[in-house]
Design a protein around this motif. Structure first.
Motif, mmCIF file in Angstrom:
data_model
loop_
_atom_site.group_PDB
_atom_site.id
_atom_site.type_symbol
_atom_site.label_atom_id
_atom_site.label_comp_id
_atom_site.label_asym_id
_atom_site.label_seq_id
_atom_site.Cartn_x
_atom_site.Cartn_y
_atom_site.Cartn_z
ATOM 1 N N THR A 29 0.703 -1.244 -0.236
ATOM 2 C CA THR A 29 -0.053 -0.216 -0.130
ATOM 3 C C THR A 29 0.724 1.279 -0.041
ATOM 4 O O THR A 29 0.288 2.430 -0.173
ATOM 5 C CB THR A 29 -0.706 -0.026 1.070
ATOM 6 O OG1 THR A 29 -0.464 -0.005 2.434
ATOM 7 C CG2 THR A 29 -2.105 -1.171 1.092
ATOM 8 N N CYS A 75 -8.008 4.393 2.758
ATOM 9 C CA CYS A 75 -9.554 3.850 3.670
ATOM 10 C C CYS A 75 -8.952 2.131 3.861
ATOM 11 O O CYS A 75 -8.644 1.348 3.065
ATOM 12 C CB CYS A 75 -10.739 3.762 2.821
ATOM 13 S SG CYS A 75 -12.204 3.026 3.753
ATOM 14 N N THR A 76 -8.801 1.956 4.985
ATOM 15 C CA THR A 76 -8.313 0.399 5.508
ATOM 16 C C THR A 76 -9.311 -0.510 5.509
ATOM 17 O O THR A 76 -9.390 -1.654 5.768
ATOM 18 C CB THR A 76 -7.513 0.681 6.761
ATOM 19 O OG1 THR A 76 -8.338 1.217 7.754
ATOM 20 C CG2 THR A 76 -6.353 1.625 6.467
ATOM 21 N N ASN A 77 -10.541 0.046 5.966
ATOM 22 C CA ASN A 77 -11.971 -0.890 6.153
ATOM 23 C C ASN A 77 -13.079 -0.064 5.631
ATOM 24 O O ASN A 77 -13.343 0.961 5.953
ATOM 25 C CB ASN A 77 -11.791 -1.296 7.339
ATOM 26 C CG ASN A 77 -13.104 -1.891 7.924
ATOM 27 O OD1 ASN A 77 -13.220 -3.159 7.335
ATOM 28 N ND2 ASN A 77 -14.144 -1.328 8.657
ATOM 29 N N ASP A 103 -11.178 2.429 -0.797
ATOM 30 C CA ASP A 103 -11.951 1.327 -0.256
ATOM 31 C C ASP A 103 -10.785 0.318 0.130
ATOM 32 O O ASP A 103 -9.741 0.441 -0.147
ATOM 33 C CB ASP A 103 -13.011 0.754 -1.059
ATOM 34 C CG ASP A 103 -12.573 0.228 -2.434
ATOM 35 O OD1 ASP A 103 -11.319 -0.125 -2.783
ATOM 36 O OD2 ASP A 103 -13.508 0.138 -3.254
ATOM 37 N N ASP A 104 -11.392 -0.722 0.835
ATOM 38 C CA ASP A 104 -10.580 -1.820 1.176
ATOM 39 C C ASP A 104 -10.501 -3.061 0.041
ATOM 40 O O ASP A 104 -10.030 -4.158 0.337
ATOM 41 C CB ASP A 104 -10.909 -2.312 2.588
ATOM 42 C CG ASP A 104 -12.511 -3.013 2.631
ATOM 43 O OD1 ASP A 104 -13.054 -3.021 1.611
ATOM 44 O OD2 ASP A 104 -12.807 -3.279 3.577
ATOM 45 N N HIS A 107 -7.593 -0.734 -2.763
ATOM 46 C CA HIS A 107 -6.416 -0.034 -1.966
ATOM 47 C C HIS A 107 -5.818 1.263 -2.282
ATOM 48 O O HIS A 107 -4.519 1.195 -2.136
ATOM 49 C CB HIS A 107 -5.644 -1.278 -1.552
ATOM 50 C CG HIS A 107 -6.113 -2.499 -0.898
ATOM 51 N ND1 HIS A 107 -6.432 -2.627 0.351
ATOM 52 C CD2 HIS A 107 -6.558 -3.616 -1.302
ATOM 53 C CE1 HIS A 107 -7.048 -3.709 0.667
ATOM 54 N NE2 HIS A 107 -7.218 -4.490 -0.396
#
Length: 188
Positions: A29, A75-77, A103-104, A107
């Protein structure tokens, strides 16, 4: 990972490769070499802030009054629609805004240079957002502009269900606009 220019001057969107395996997936990431080649010095990121927001909740539009801060947002989750507004009077994209779904799944992350107001709306039941910044957070230098400013007319994808008291009472862009040259520099 690839880096592509964003809509606003100086923004960079990082698109990692997601590798599926028997356990799930692996995704890089952040890559300092890719970031540096794209114009971001990763060693300058000094603090990371994480938030959790419920579906329909909006955070922002936040900015700093002391020259701003650059932020790498991910955004990790869950999922958010991320919004940035260029408030640098000298910028060729001054007063324009951009949106990007983070979004997750994909990534993606986005680099927002100093002088941009930043906010997002949670699209999923909950969404966790991480912002790596290049200046330590200083509450005395934080301010916001209205998320629903009619001059900007940002089309939030969901009805706004939750908003922080500070953000709800934020002034319109027209109120802070006379101060932007002091905060981010005059026309170049």
């Amino acid at each position: 990972m690839k880096a592509v220019a964003g809509v606003l001057y100086g923004t960079i969107v990082f698109e990692p490769t997601r590798n599926q395996d028997d356990l799930g997936f692996v995704s890089c990431t952040f890559d300092a070499e890719v970031a540096f080649t794209a114009g971001l010095e990763g060693r300058d990121l000094v603090q990371e802030i994480q938030t959790r927001t419920r579906r329909g909740g909006v955070r922002g539009l936040h900015l700093r009054t002391d020259g701003g801060d650059g932020r790498l947002v991910r955004c990790t989750n869950g999922a958010v629609v991320d919004v940035a507004v260029d408030l640098r009077p000298w910028s060729p994209t001054y007063r324009l805004w951009m949106t990007l779904v983070l979004d997750d799944i994909d990534h993606r992350s986005v680099w927002l240079p100093a002088g941009l107001a930043h906010g997002y709306q949670a699209l999923s039941a909950t969404a966790d957002v991480c912002c790596r910044v290049n200046r330590i957070q200083r509450p005395e230098h934080e301010t916001a502009i209205r998320y629903d400013d009619p001059d900007l007319a940002i089309p939030w994808p969901l009805p706004v269900r939750f908003i922080d008291v500070r953000d709800e009472s934020a002034p319109a862009l027209a109120v802070v606009e006379p101060m932007l040259s002091d905060w981010f520099g005059a026309l170049r």
